[in-house]
Write a protein that holds these residues in place. Structure first.
Motif, mmCIF file in Angstrom:
data_model
loop_
_atom_site.group_PDB
_atom_site.id
_atom_site.type_symbol
_atom_site.label_atom_id
_atom_site.label_comp_id
_atom_site.label_asym_id
_atom_site.label_seq_id
_atom_site.Cartn_x
_atom_site.Cartn_y
_atom_site.Cartn_z
ATOM 1 N N GLU A 45 0.839 -1.197 0.000
ATOM 2 C CA GLU A 45 0.000 0.000 0.000
ATOM 3 C C GLU A 45 0.876 1.249 0.000
ATOM 4 O O GLU A 45 1.825 1.338 0.791
ATOM 5 C CB GLU A 45 -0.880 -0.023 1.259
ATOM 6 C CG GLU A 45 -1.653 1.239 1.539
ATOM 7 C CD GLU A 45 -2.260 1.270 2.934
ATOM 8 O OE1 GLU A 45 -3.258 1.987 3.120
ATOM 9 O OE2 GLU A 45 -1.727 0.609 3.838
ATOM 10 N N LEU A 46 0.538 2.212 -0.856
ATOM 11 C CA LEU A 46 1.254 3.472 -0.865
ATOM 12 C C LEU A 46 0.854 4.292 0.358
ATOM 13 O O LEU A 46 -0.338 4.530 0.592
ATOM 14 C CB LEU A 46 0.932 4.248 -2.139
ATOM 15 C CG LEU A 46 1.552 5.637 -2.275
ATOM 16 C CD1 LEU A 46 3.072 5.562 -2.273
ATOM 17 C CD2 LEU A 46 1.057 6.314 -3.552
ATOM 18 N N VAL A 47 1.856 4.751 1.102
ATOM 19 C CA VAL A 47 1.622 5.529 2.313
ATOM 20 C C VAL A 47 1.801 7.025 2.046
ATOM 21 O O VAL A 47 0.943 7.834 2.396
ATOM 22 C CB VAL A 47 2.562 5.086 3.440
ATOM 23 C CG1 VAL A 47 2.387 5.961 4.672
ATOM 24 C CG2 VAL A 47 2.336 3.618 3.786
ATOM 25 N N ALA A 48 2.922 7.381 1.447
ATOM 26 C CA ALA A 48 3.212 8.802 1.214
ATOM 27 C C ALA A 48 4.255 8.923 0.115
ATOM 28 O O ALA A 48 5.093 8.035 -0.060
ATOM 29 C CB ALA A 48 3.710 9.473 2.489
ATOM 30 N N THR A 49 4.193 10.049 -0.600
ATOM 31 C CA THR A 49 5.124 10.338 -1.690
ATOM 32 C C THR A 49 5.615 11.770 -1.569
ATOM 33 O O THR A 49 4.864 12.669 -1.175
ATOM 34 C CB THR A 49 4.422 10.173 -3.054
ATOM 35 O OG1 THR A 49 4.007 8.824 -3.212
ATOM 36 C CG2 THR A 49 5.358 10.538 -4.204
ATOM 37 N N ILE A 50 6.880 11.974 -1.912
ATOM 38 C CA ILE A 50 7.434 13.313 -2.009
ATOM 39 C C ILE A 50 8.148 13.432 -3.349
ATOM 40 O O ILE A 50 8.862 12.531 -3.754
ATOM 41 C CB ILE A 50 8.373 13.643 -0.824
ATOM 42 C CG1 ILE A 50 8.801 15.107 -0.876
ATOM 43 C CG2 ILE A 50 9.576 12.706 -0.764
ATOM 44 C CD1 ILE A 50 9.391 15.600 0.441
ATOM 45 N N THR A 51 7.899 14.529 -4.044
ATOM 46 C CA THR A 51 8.435 14.687 -5.388
ATOM 47 C C THR A 51 9.671 15.588 -5.400
ATOM 48 O O THR A 51 10.087 16.124 -4.374
ATOM 49 C CB THR A 51 7.375 15.283 -6.322
ATOM 50 O OG1 THR A 51 7.069 16.612 -5.863
ATOM 51 C CG2 THR A 51 6.108 14.447 -6.319
ATOM 52 N N ASN A 57 2.104 13.800 -0.947
ATOM 53 C CA ASN A 57 0.798 13.185 -1.072
ATOM 54 C C ASN A 57 0.731 12.042 -0.061
ATOM 55 O O ASN A 57 1.732 11.343 0.149
ATOM 56 C CB ASN A 57 0.581 12.652 -2.486
ATOM 57 C CG ASN A 57 -0.850 12.267 -2.739
ATOM 58 O OD1 ASN A 57 -1.770 12.968 -2.338
ATOM 59 N ND2 ASN A 57 -1.054 11.146 -3.405
ATOM 60 N N TYR A 58 -0.448 11.878 0.553
ATOM 61 C CA TYR A 58 -0.601 10.880 1.605
ATOM 62 C C TYR A 58 -1.831 10.009 1.383
ATOM 63 O O TYR A 58 -2.837 10.467 0.845
ATOM 64 C CB TYR A 58 -0.750 11.572 2.968
ATOM 65 C CG TYR A 58 0.440 12.376 3.391
ATOM 66 C CD1 TYR A 58 0.544 13.726 3.082
ATOM 67 C CD2 TYR A 58 1.480 11.781 4.108
ATOM 68 C CE1 TYR A 58 1.645 14.462 3.458
ATOM 69 C CE2 TYR A 58 2.586 12.513 4.497
ATOM 70 C CZ TYR A 58 2.661 13.857 4.164
ATOM 71 O OH TYR A 58 3.765 14.582 4.547
ATOM 72 N N ALA A 59 -1.743 8.777 1.849
ATOM 73 C CA ALA A 59 -2.931 7.936 1.908
ATOM 74 C C ALA A 59 -3.891 8.535 2.927
ATOM 75 O O ALA A 59 -3.469 9.116 3.933
ATOM 76 C CB ALA A 59 -2.549 6.516 2.316
ATOM 77 N N ASP A 60 -5.176 8.394 2.662
ATOM 78 C CA ASP A 60 -6.176 8.962 3.581
ATOM 79 C C ASP A 60 -6.001 8.438 5.009
ATOM 80 O O ASP A 60 -6.232 9.161 5.976
ATOM 81 C CB ASP A 60 -7.588 8.640 3.084
ATOM 82 C CG ASP A 60 -7.970 9.439 1.849
ATOM 83 O OD1 ASP A 60 -8.927 9.040 1.169
ATOM 84 O OD2 ASP A 60 -7.297 10.458 1.577
ATOM 85 N N SER A 61 -5.562 7.200 5.122
ATOM 86 C CA SER A 61 -5.462 6.567 6.444
ATOM 87 C C SER A 61 -4.375 7.171 7.316
ATOM 88 O O SER A 61 -4.371 6.954 8.535
ATOM 89 C CB SER A 61 -5.225 5.064 6.283
ATOM 90 O OG SER A 61 -4.053 4.831 5.530
#
Length: 117
Positions: A45-51, A57-61
């Motif tokens: 599951e994708l948790v968070a991304t930084i570009t 960007n974050y998972a809603d959870s």
């Protein structure tokens, strides 16, 4: 690109942990980095991304509880995890997307986070 994740461990519900992902190699080609997590029997599951421009960007959870950040030169990426819940228990993996002629994914080895009383 080589990735080394660290910082996992056992924490009580409501506690905090900070994960680190050290990157080496051709890090100047990295376009984005992310944290994923996986529990047995479930998809990663994708948790968070930084570009590259530091947008996140974050998972809603995990919104409002986790914060992703990085060093300017992509040397290290972090995931600050606060207000941890038992459902956050998983193996956390760091990921880097490198773009040369096509996007390529690189993965770290994973670090286990256990949230339990």
């Amino acid at each position: 690109v080589q990735l080394q994740a660290s910082g996992g461990g056992l924490v009580q519900p409501g506690g905090s942990l900070r994960l680190s992902c050290a990157a080496s190699g051709t890090i100047f080609l990295i376009r984005s980095m992310s944290w994923y997590r996986q529990t047995p029997g479930k998809q990663r599951e994708l948790v968070a991304t930084i570009t590259r421009d530091s947008s996140t960007n974050y998972a809603d959870s995990v919104k409002g509880r986790f914060t992703i950040s990085r060093e300017n030169a992509w040397n290290t990426m972090y995931l600050q995890m606060n207000s941890l819940k038992p459902e956050d228990t998983a193996v956390y993996y760091c990921n880097a997307v490198v773009f040369t002629t096509t996007p390529e994914d690189y993965w770290g080895q994973g670090t286990l986070v256990t949230v339990s009383s």
